[in-house]
Design an enzyme around this catalytic site. Structure first.
Site, PDB file in Angstrom:
ATOM      1  N   GLU B  62       0.714  -1.184   0.067  1.00 50.50           N
ATOM      2  CA  GLU B  62      -0.014  -0.136  -0.177  1.00 50.50           C
ATOM      3  C   GLU B  62       0.861   1.362  -0.052  1.00 50.50           C
ATOM      4  O   GLU B  62       0.592   2.403  -0.452  1.00 50.50           O
ATOM      5  CB  GLU B  62      -0.958  -0.054   1.168  1.00 50.50           C
ATOM      6  CG  GLU B  62      -2.062  -0.976   1.009  1.00 50.50           C
ATOM      7  CD  GLU B  62      -1.703  -2.617   1.801  1.00 50.50           C
ATOM      8  OE1 GLU B  62      -0.606  -2.631   1.919  1.00 50.50           O
ATOM      9  OE2 GLU B  62      -2.708  -3.183   1.878  1.00 50.50           O
ATOM     10  N   PHE B 124     -11.005  -7.706  13.265  1.00 54.51           N
ATOM     11  CA  PHE B 124     -10.264  -8.252  12.622  1.00 54.51           C
ATOM     12  C   PHE B 124      -9.918  -7.082  11.578  1.00 54.51           C
ATOM     13  O   PHE B 124     -10.898  -6.619  11.036  1.00 54.51           O
ATOM     14  CB  PHE B 124     -10.551  -9.627  11.975  1.00 54.51           C
ATOM     15  CG  PHE B 124      -9.550 -10.088  10.904  1.00 54.51           C
ATOM     16  CD1 PHE B 124      -8.385 -10.230  11.347  1.00 54.51           C
ATOM     17  CD2 PHE B 124      -9.527  -9.858   9.632  1.00 54.51           C
ATOM     18  CE1 PHE B 124      -7.186 -10.612  10.437  1.00 54.51           C
ATOM     19  CE2 PHE B 124      -8.650 -10.342   8.619  1.00 54.51           C
ATOM     20  CZ  PHE B 124      -7.510 -10.822   9.032  1.00 54.51           C
ATOM     21  N   GLN B 125      -8.644  -6.702  11.443  1.00 56.95           N
ATOM     22  CA  GLN B 125      -8.109  -5.898  10.487  1.00 56.95           C
ATOM     23  C   GLN B 125      -9.058  -4.280  10.773  1.00 56.95           C
ATOM     24  O   GLN B 125      -9.303  -3.423   9.805  1.00 56.95           O
ATOM     25  CB  GLN B 125      -8.403  -6.209   9.146  1.00 56.95           C
ATOM     26  CG  GLN B 125      -7.439  -7.496   8.694  1.00 56.95           C
ATOM     27  CD  GLN B 125      -6.965  -7.435   7.137  1.00 56.95           C
ATOM     28  OE1 GLN B 125      -7.984  -7.167   6.503  1.00 56.95           O
ATOM     29  NE2 GLN B 125      -5.868  -7.985   6.818  1.00 56.95           N
ATOM     30  N   LYS B 174     -17.487  -1.085   5.739  1.00 55.03           N
ATOM     31  CA  LYS B 174     -18.134  -2.167   4.793  1.00 55.03           C
ATOM     32  C   LYS B 174     -19.544  -2.139   4.579  1.00 55.03           C
ATOM     33  O   LYS B 174     -19.930  -2.364   3.332  1.00 55.03           O
ATOM     34  CB  LYS B 174     -17.509  -3.654   4.992  1.00 55.03           C
ATOM     35  CG  LYS B 174     -17.695  -4.401   3.899  1.00 55.03           C
ATOM     36  CD  LYS B 174     -16.867  -5.869   4.182  1.00 55.03           C
ATOM     37  CE  LYS B 174     -16.977  -6.695   3.131  1.00 55.03           C
ATOM     38  NZ  LYS B 174     -16.102  -8.227   3.466  1.00 55.03           N
ATOM     39  N   MET B 492      24.428   9.396   2.702  1.00 56.42           N
ATOM     40  CA  MET B 492      24.189  10.644   3.216  1.00 56.42           C
ATOM     41  C   MET B 492      24.297  10.446   4.743  1.00 56.42           C
ATOM     42  O   MET B 492      25.006  11.065   5.403  1.00 56.42           O
ATOM     43  CB  MET B 492      22.894  11.195   3.039  1.00 56.42           C
ATOM     44  CG  MET B 492      22.768  12.554   3.477  1.00 56.42           C
ATOM     45  SD  MET B 492      23.896  13.942   2.296  1.00 56.42           S
ATOM     46  CE  MET B 492      22.770  14.268   1.291  1.00 56.42           C
TER      47      MET B 492
END
Lengths: 170, 600
Positions: B62, B124-125, B174, B492
């Site tokens: 993502e 969940f999630q 959802k 760097m």
């Protein structure tokens, strides 16, 4: 630029949409950017338009105060930001509920002082009072300081609410 | 469309939340979504399956989706759109959202959420997505009622692209995606509180032009705001710079607004900016800041920042004004509109600028230019990273080239050595400094510009942070080029350890690197390698020629440092120059102060 700039106390009124998370946005802005909150009050003030008014008392240098206002104004659900300290004379009030437990001379003295401060006893038992007192932050501080030796138990304060003097709205 | 009422669904027909969402996106002109499916967004993926108006690009993580959308947005000026699932999908997007917030990139990120009745139950999630993303987005929404969905989408696009642009998250439970509701057309949505000012105060603009006419040592200091304002703003800026004859420097974010090839352009300023640009900033008597936010990488020590200058600042975001540096004349407004007005006044009034003073100012600038601050020691045995980029610049001439970068030395060298003559052709993570930005960003650029030459200038450490996106690049046959300047160090970090920490290279060596050629091949890309200066041209030519994704492993000098450099806590006139400096002041002459050590 090298010497530290003086800080000042400002009271800022913010008109916001009354929606979930708005308070978190405002408070998160202050904590995330390291600004001070001395007091904060919030309540819906226009049920029809779903608007809430937040009153924030903060301290900072003029540059920081300017930033605070610009950052608040940038939040999407914010309608208006007004610095009541800069905007001319304003009325500032706080309400406190002060619980004092005492007997004998101390109990009488607490009532006497409450009378001088125009505080009302809103709850009473044989051994205690709850006083309701309104006024400026200084007045409330003074009242609490006087109650301290007389048996102060606890204090609940609203924080400052403020409104500009005169006929103009925000 | 001319269709009979019998075949067209009446406007009042209710659709599912997922369908409403896609309809709103199409109405907002969205063509591409970068995303990754998951349980909470399945209804949206089901709706995507049955349509052709929106193209979905399946990323591999993502974080890559957000950077790809950023690349897409920055190279087109449109809003980039991201679709991720709840919980880990949303939390993986957080770095990209923060990156977009810091660099003011318009993004709309759609996140799935557990159904409303489960919110707060540690389902969940489940993650508190609006809570987590509140400080890293311009605004966010949780849609709890399908009736609000279309309106929220339209509002989100308005917020993302107007004023100072930024990322907006829409969290979509959802059950809301399944629920049926009515559609709200975009033109019926008017934001009640967010309508930022675009038109500048006329009196302030007039005052600015007056100040410009009186300046003896003026300087334009321009930034990403000019790019964000659209290509017209860059054109107007270039015209104004040419009409005035004033020198112009740019931030990292603003490169390309004024053509690098213009003699009035001094190059980038700041920590690794040009010697002449930083000295001009320090000595100017009038600074005209246009869409630039006085970042610490630009200002150096604030107390020594352009001490003799009056400052004009043009910005659409009032909170950017007087934040770090107090300015004398703030102008709140869109860069393009303000520049147009300034140009009109300047041309109309024909103000008598002090030609003699300006000539003397330019003479001084020419003196600084003679220091030749990008000079480096050439080698015949080992590839200098600067040389590789100089050759890239030369060999890409005539191509429509878009450059993205990762973060580190290679990024600064790219900013120094590659020349941008057009806006929207340079995509780099400026504010947040996100390693792993360049590859997915290049992917997004290539999606938007299929025929362009898109090159990610990378380091071997950064590229590994989002290397999985090579798979996306292969899937969509995107001919993205990755040029790795491989010095086997987090360059760097190593440079700072050398200059500030006594050469104790703690954990900055990149051990056990993959064979990048084989790695490229395993991802269906072409892998190339150069180890000697004599190979550089052939490899780069091959990279440009091949119509496939290419990864080049360019083995460069491990010890090369990026100069010039303003050490943390130092002033613009206290720059360090490299070992090849023509006045022989090596970096070792000026140790870094104790105060500078604590700064980032």
């Amino acid at each position: 630029m090298t010497q530290p700039q003086p800080t000042a106390r400002h009271t800022i009124a913010v008109l916001v949409d009354n929606e979930p998370g708005i308070l978190a946005r405002v408070v998160g802005l202050f904590s995330g950017r390291g600004y001070n909150i001395e007091s904060l009050t919030v309540s819906e003030t226009d049920a029809h338009a779903h608007l809430s008014r937040i009153t924030i008392v903060t301290t900072g240098t003029p540059m920081v105060i300017e930033q605070i206002k610009a950052q608040l104004d940038r939040l999407v659900p914010v309608h208006k930001v007004c610095d009541l300290t800069l905007g001319g004379p304003a009325v500032e009030r706080e309400l406190a509920l002060v619980k004092v437990a005492a007997t004998g001379e101390k109990r009488v003295e607490s009532l006497r002082i409450a009378d001088i401060f125009r505080a009302r006893a809103v709850d009473s038992t044989i051994k205690s009072f709850v006083f309701e007192v309104t006024g400026s932050t200084d007045k409330i501080n003074a009242f609490i300081a006087l109650m301290e030796p007389l048996g102060l138990v606890e204090v609940s304060r609203t924080g400052v609410v403020a409104i500009a003097r005169g006929g103009q709205g925000l | 469309m001319a269709s009979s009422p019998a075949t067209t669904a009446p406007a009042t027909t209710e659709q599912s939340g997922a369908e409403l969402l896609l309809k709103a996106l199409v109405d907002q002109g969205v063509e591409v979504i970068f995303g990754y499916p998951g349980g909470a967004v399945l209804p949206i993926y089901d709706a995507i399956f049955g349509q052709n108006a929106l193209r979905h690009i399946l990323v591999r993580q993502e974080g890559g989706a957000v950077h790809a959308a950023e690349g897409y947005a920055r190279s087109t000026g449109k809003v980039g759109v991201v679709l991720v699932t709840s919980g880990p999908g949303a939390t993986n997007a957080v770095t990209g959202l923060t990156d977009a917030l810091m660099d003011s990139i318009p993004i709309v990120c759609l996140t799935g959420q557990v159904p409303t009745h489960l919110i707060g139950n540690d389902a969940f999630q489940e993650a508190d997505t609006t809570g987590i993303t509140r400080p890293c987005t311009k605004h966010n929404y949780l849609v709890k009622d399908v009736k609000d969905l279309a309106r929220v989408v339209h509002e989100a696009f308005h917020v993302a692209k107007s004023g100072r642009p930024g990322p907006v998250v829409i969290d979509l439970p959802k059950d809301v995606l399944f629920a049926k509701g009515p559609y709200t057309p975009a033109d019926e949505v008017k934001h009640k509180s967010y309508n930022p000012r675009r038109t500048p105060d006329a009196a302030a603009v007039a005052k600015a032009v007056e100040m410009m006419a009186q300046a003896k040592r003026p300087l334009f200091y321009t930034g990403g705001g000019v790019i964000n304002s659209g290509p017209e703003a860059s054109e107007l800026l270039t015209k104004l710079v040419r009409a005035t004859g004033f020198p112009c420097t740019s931030t990292l974010m603003g490169l390309g607004a004024v053509p690098a090839s213009d003699p009035l352009f001094l190059g980038m300023l700041g920590m690794h900016g040009m010697y002449e640009a930083n000295w001009a900033m320090h000595d100017c008597d009038l600074m005209i800041a246009v869409g630039a936010r006085f970042d610490d990488r630009v200002t150096g020590r604030l107390t020594a920042f352009a001490p003799h200058s009056k400052k004009i600042q043009i910005d659409i975001d009032p909170s950017s004004i007087n934040k770090n540096v107090r300015v004398d004349l703030p102008i709140v407004g869109d860069c393009g509109e303000t520049l147009a007005e300034m140009l009109r006044l300047w041309k109309g009034k024909k103000p008598k600028s002090d030609g003699k003073a300006l000539a003397a100012w330019w003479k001084q600038i020419e003196e600084w230019k003679k220091r030749d601050c990008l000079r480096y020691e050439q080698s015949s045995t080992i590839i200098k990273p600067q040389y590789a980029l100089q050759r890239l610049q030369a060999l890409t001439k005539g191509h429509d080239t878009y450059i993205t970068t990762e973060v580190g030395q290679h990024q600064m060298w790219a900013a120094q050595f590659l020349k941008f003559d057009k806006p929207n052709h340079w995509m780099t993570s400026g504010g947040l400094g996100t390693m792993g930005y360049g590859l997915p960003a290049a992917m997004g650029v290539q999606i938007a510009h299929p025929d362009a030459l898109v090159i990610d200038v990378a380091g071997e450490a950064s590229i590994l942070m989002n290397i999985q996106e090579l798979s996306t690049i292969a899937q969509y046959r995107l001919p993205v080029k990755v040029l790795i300047l491989n010095n086997q160090y987090m360059g760097m970090v190593r440079q700072w350890q050398e200059l500030l920490h006594g050469g104790r290279y703690s954990e900055s060596y990149m051990d056990s690197l993959p064979d990048f050629v084989k790695l490229a091949e395993s991802f269906h890309c072409v892998g190339l390698r150069a180890t000697k200066p004599s190979e550089v041209d052939d490899v780069l030519k091959e990279m440009i020629k091949v119509k496939k994704p290419v990864m080049v492993d360019m083995i460069v000098d491990q010890k090369e440092n990026c100069f010039p450099m303003i050490p943390s806590g130092a002033a613009h006139n206290e720059m360090l120059l490299g070992p090849a400096d023509n006045q022989g002041s090596g970096p070792k002459d000026k140790p870094i102060s104790e105060e500078g050590m604590v700064l980032v």
